[in-house]
Design a protein around this motif. Structure first.
Motif, mmCIF file in Angstrom:
data_model
loop_
_atom_site.group_PDB
_atom_site.id
_atom_site.type_symbol
_atom_site.label_atom_id
_atom_site.label_comp_id
_atom_site.label_asym_id
_atom_site.label_seq_id
_atom_site.Cartn_x
_atom_site.Cartn_y
_atom_site.Cartn_z
ATOM 1 N N ILE A 118 -30.384 47.318 20.309
ATOM 2 C CA ILE A 118 -29.520 48.345 19.725
ATOM 3 C C ILE A 118 -30.065 48.799 18.373
ATOM 4 N N GLY A 119 -30.561 47.844 17.576
ATOM 5 C CA GLY A 119 -31.157 48.201 16.293
ATOM 6 C C GLY A 119 -32.337 49.137 16.453
ATOM 7 N N LEU A 120 -33.185 48.881 17.450
ATOM 8 C CA LEU A 120 -34.336 49.752 17.707
ATOM 9 C C LEU A 120 -33.887 51.142 18.158
ATOM 10 N N VAL A 121 -32.846 51.184 18.983
ATOM 11 C CA VAL A 121 -32.332 52.484 19.439
ATOM 12 C C VAL A 121 -31.781 53.287 18.264
ATOM 13 N N ILE A 122 -31.044 52.619 17.387
ATOM 14 C CA ILE A 122 -30.490 53.310 16.214
ATOM 15 C C ILE A 122 -31.616 53.775 15.294
ATOM 16 N N GLY A 123 -32.625 52.924 15.110
ATOM 17 C CA GLY A 123 -33.764 53.323 14.292
ATOM 18 C C GLY A 123 -34.479 54.529 14.885
ATOM 19 N N TRP A 125 -33.088 56.772 16.804
ATOM 20 C CA TRP A 125 -32.154 57.900 16.622
ATOM 21 C C TRP A 125 -32.336 58.534 15.241
ATOM 22 N N HIS A 126 -32.340 57.715 14.207
ATOM 23 C CA HIS A 126 -32.544 58.243 12.857
ATOM 24 C C HIS A 126 -33.936 58.846 12.709
ATOM 25 N N GLY A 127 -34.940 58.150 13.252
ATOM 26 C CA GLY A 127 -36.305 58.643 13.134
ATOM 27 C C GLY A 127 -36.506 59.979 13.830
ATOM 28 N N PHE A 128 -35.844 60.178 14.954
ATOM 29 C CA PHE A 128 -35.961 61.456 15.668
ATOM 30 C C PHE A 128 -35.468 62.609 14.808
ATOM 31 N N TRP A 129 -34.289 62.446 14.219
ATOM 32 C CA TRP A 129 -33.719 63.541 13.417
ATOM 33 C C TRP A 129 -34.547 63.815 12.165
ATOM 34 N N VAL A 130 -35.036 62.753 11.550
ATOM 35 C CA VAL A 130 -35.816 62.931 10.316
ATOM 36 C C VAL A 130 -37.205 63.483 10.619
ATOM 37 N N ALA A 131 -37.908 62.871 11.585
ATOM 38 C CA ALA A 131 -39.311 63.214 11.816
ATOM 39 C C ALA A 131 -39.490 64.488 12.628
ATOM 40 N N TYR A 132 -38.708 64.660 13.670
ATOM 41 C CA TYR A 132 -38.989 65.744 14.613
ATOM 42 C C TYR A 132 -38.036 66.934 14.515
ATOM 43 N N VAL A 133 -36.884 66.733 13.918
ATOM 44 C CA VAL A 133 -35.965 67.852 13.707
ATOM 45 C C VAL A 133 -36.041 68.354 12.273
ATOM 46 N N GLY A 134 -36.380 67.443 11.355
ATOM 47 C CA GLY A 134 -36.539 67.841 9.961
ATOM 48 C C GLY A 134 -35.302 67.679 9.112
ATOM 49 N N VAL A 135 -34.307 66.965 9.631
ATOM 50 C CA VAL A 135 -33.112 66.704 8.832
ATOM 51 C C VAL A 135 -33.472 65.660 7.762
ATOM 52 N N VAL A 139 -29.332 62.924 4.569
ATOM 53 C CA VAL A 139 -28.270 63.520 5.382
ATOM 54 C C VAL A 139 -28.138 62.773 6.708
ATOM 55 N N THR A 140 -29.287 62.471 7.328
ATOM 56 C CA THR A 140 -29.268 61.777 8.624
ATOM 57 C C THR A 140 -28.563 60.437 8.528
ATOM 58 N N THR A 141 -28.932 59.650 7.535
ATOM 59 C CA THR A 141 -28.350 58.302 7.424
ATOM 60 C C THR A 141 -26.950 58.321 6.832
ATOM 61 N N LEU A 142 -26.623 59.379 6.085
ATOM 62 C CA LEU A 142 -25.239 59.539 5.646
ATOM 63 C C LEU A 142 -24.352 59.761 6.864
ATOM 64 N N GLY A 143 -24.824 60.609 7.786
ATOM 65 C CA GLY A 143 -24.099 60.785 9.038
ATOM 66 C C GLY A 143 -24.050 59.490 9.832
ATOM 67 N N GLY A 144 -25.174 58.745 9.844
ATOM 68 C CA GLY A 144 -25.213 57.459 10.531
ATOM 69 C C GLY A 144 -24.241 56.460 9.935
ATOM 70 N N MET A 145 -24.103 56.498 8.618
ATOM 71 C CA MET A 145 -23.165 55.597 7.956
ATOM 72 C C MET A 145 -21.749 55.832 8.468
ATOM 73 N N LEU A 146 -21.367 57.093 8.616
ATOM 74 C CA LEU A 146 -20.026 57.416 9.105
ATOM 75 C C LEU A 146 -19.888 57.113 10.591
ATOM 76 N N MET A 306 -36.993 50.122 10.376
ATOM 77 C CA MET A 306 -35.756 49.889 9.639
ATOM 78 C C MET A 306 -34.662 49.423 10.581
ATOM 79 N N GLY A 307 -34.569 50.032 11.753
ATOM 80 C CA GLY A 307 -33.576 49.619 12.725
ATOM 81 C C GLY A 307 -33.792 48.183 13.177
ATOM 82 N N PHE A 308 -35.055 47.803 13.398
ATOM 83 C CA PHE A 308 -35.360 46.428 13.796
ATOM 84 C C PHE A 308 -34.947 45.439 12.718
ATOM 85 N N LEU A 309 -35.311 45.717 11.470
ATOM 86 C CA LEU A 309 -35.005 44.792 10.377
ATOM 87 C C LEU A 309 -33.502 44.699 10.122
#
Length: 404
Positions: A118-123, A125-135, A139-146, A306-309
């Motif tokens: 699950i940690g890898l999947v979440i990592g 998820w965040h990496g996709f939005w940051v790296a490939y969408v450009g968010v 902002v990405t992890t603020l949304g993840g926090m909520l 980050m998700g793994f750790l």
């Protein structure tokens, strides 16, 4: 005659100047270690000598393992000019899933595998939005926090207890050992090996520099570093070797987990291409792109790590608390970010080391432990930690301005 009499003097003066320049030029790097020592001394005095009680030192690692582990991942994120605000929420969500899995009869090792997955999947998820969408990462992890705090409330709205003794042993038990009197033989052996490795690595590093014709640190400076490191390791070894009770003691299991992660990620950042790419992206992203570095892949991998750790931090936290709840992990991300900044990681990215982040995390841990022993109110603990973070960042900015 004049040549033979002046040359040794010039060489000696050059060595002395090198020693001074090393001490003054690396004040920012070595100053964090001095700060840790001063913080320990202050709280050792304020707590009446209780801070360095062997069992309190073990508790320091067990209770602050999440900071040490999360700081490794946060270091890479900040070096690459990002930030992760979702750490605490992800810890709560993953912990809730793990506790629920064990409550429903799954073996503890299966629950651990699920939590890491699950940690890898979440990592990812965040990496996709940051790296490939450009968010932006903020902002990405603020949304993840909520998102994940909300999901943690759904999964573990009421506290879910964990009773599996093997899983709970992860955070509270020690590596098997043999006692010689009141001292753990395992801790003594590990301490001696650590001292030998530190001395060997320092001498090898200098010999390699001399062999390749590069500027090498003076031998007296290398010897000074080896002596200081040996004394520090020997003292920690003594404390750990005398901790525990008649049946178990020495090296806590969590300390082994932390040591393995620190060693692996230190190698990754300092000896592998990926590590060099992380620093390159953080130092100058446009130049990194022009040099052929796949910056999107680097960003994605950073958040995947980050998700793994964070999943490892969640496992240890769940093991220590023996229950999962929606409020677990509150402000974990702040402690990890603070540890990195205190340890010398640059706010603008591109600069930071794992040893520095670990020392920063230990300073945060000593603050938590010392103030807790003194019975200081939690509100004041947060206030003091906030002031320390501001001071650390201000020192970083002022030192850069002075150097410029």
């Amino acid at each position: 005659m004049s040549t033979t009499t002046t040359q040794p003097t010039v060489k000696k003066d050059g060595q002395e100047q090198s020693m001074k320049s090393l001490l003054l030029g690396n004040m920012r790097s070595y100053g964090i270690y001095l700060a840790l020592v001063l913080v320990i001394i202050v709280f050792q005095i304020l707590t009446g000598g209780r801070l360095l009680n062997p069992n309190n030192v073990v508790a320091l690692f067990q209770q602050n393992a999440y900071v040490l582990i999360a700081a490794i991942g946060m270091l890479m994120v900040i070096i690459a000019t990002h930030i992760d605000l979702s750490v605490g929420s992800v810890v709560a969500f993953i912990g809730g899933i793990g506790a629920l899995a064990m409550k429903n009869g799954m073996p503890w090792f299966v629950a651990i595998i699920i939590m890491i997955a699950i940690g890898l999947v979440i990592g990812a998820w965040h990496g996709f939005w940051v790296a490939y969408v450009g968010v932006p990462g903020f902002v990405t992890t603020l949304g993840g926090m909520l998102i994940f705090r909300g999901l943690a409330t759904v999964v573990a709205g009421e506290s879910i207890p964990v009773s599996d003794p093997t899983f709970r042993a992860i955070s509270k038990d020690y590596v098997p050992t043999i006692f010689i009197g009141n001292f753990s033989l395992t801790a003594i052996i590990v301490g001696v090996v650590a001292i030998v490795l530190v001395i060997w690595s320092q001498l090898r590093k200098r010999a390699k520099a001399v062999k390749n014709g590069l500027s090498a640190q003076p031998m007296n400076f290398v010897i000074l570093k080896c002596v200081v490191a040996a004394v520090a390791i020997a003292y920690v070894t003594y404390i750990l070797a005398s901790s525990g009770n008649d049946t178990q003691g020495g090296i806590p299991i969590v300390l082994v987990i932390i040591g393995v992660l620190v060693g692996v990620y230190y190698f990754v950042l300092n000896r592998m291409v990926f590590g060099r790419n992380v620093y390159a992206v953080g130092g100058n992203r446009k130049a990194a792109i022009l040099s052929g570095i796949d910056t999107k892949r680097v960003d994605f991998t950073i958040f995947l790590n980050m998700g793994f750790l964070v999943s490892i931090a969640s496992i240890i936290t769940l093991s220590r608390l023996a229950s999962a709840s929606a409020q677990t992990g509150m402000e974990f991300e702040m402690d990890a970010i603070a540890a990195c900044f205190i340890g010398g990681t640059a706010v603008a990215g591109g600069v930071g080391t794992i040893p520095g982040a670990m020392v920063g995390a230990l300073i945060m841990g000593v603050l938590n432990q010392g103030l807790s022993i003194m019975g200081v109110d939690a509100a004041w603990v947060k206030t003091i930690k906030g002031l320390v973070v501001i001071a650390a960042v201000a020192y970083d900015l002022l030192s850069k301005k002075k150097k410029g």
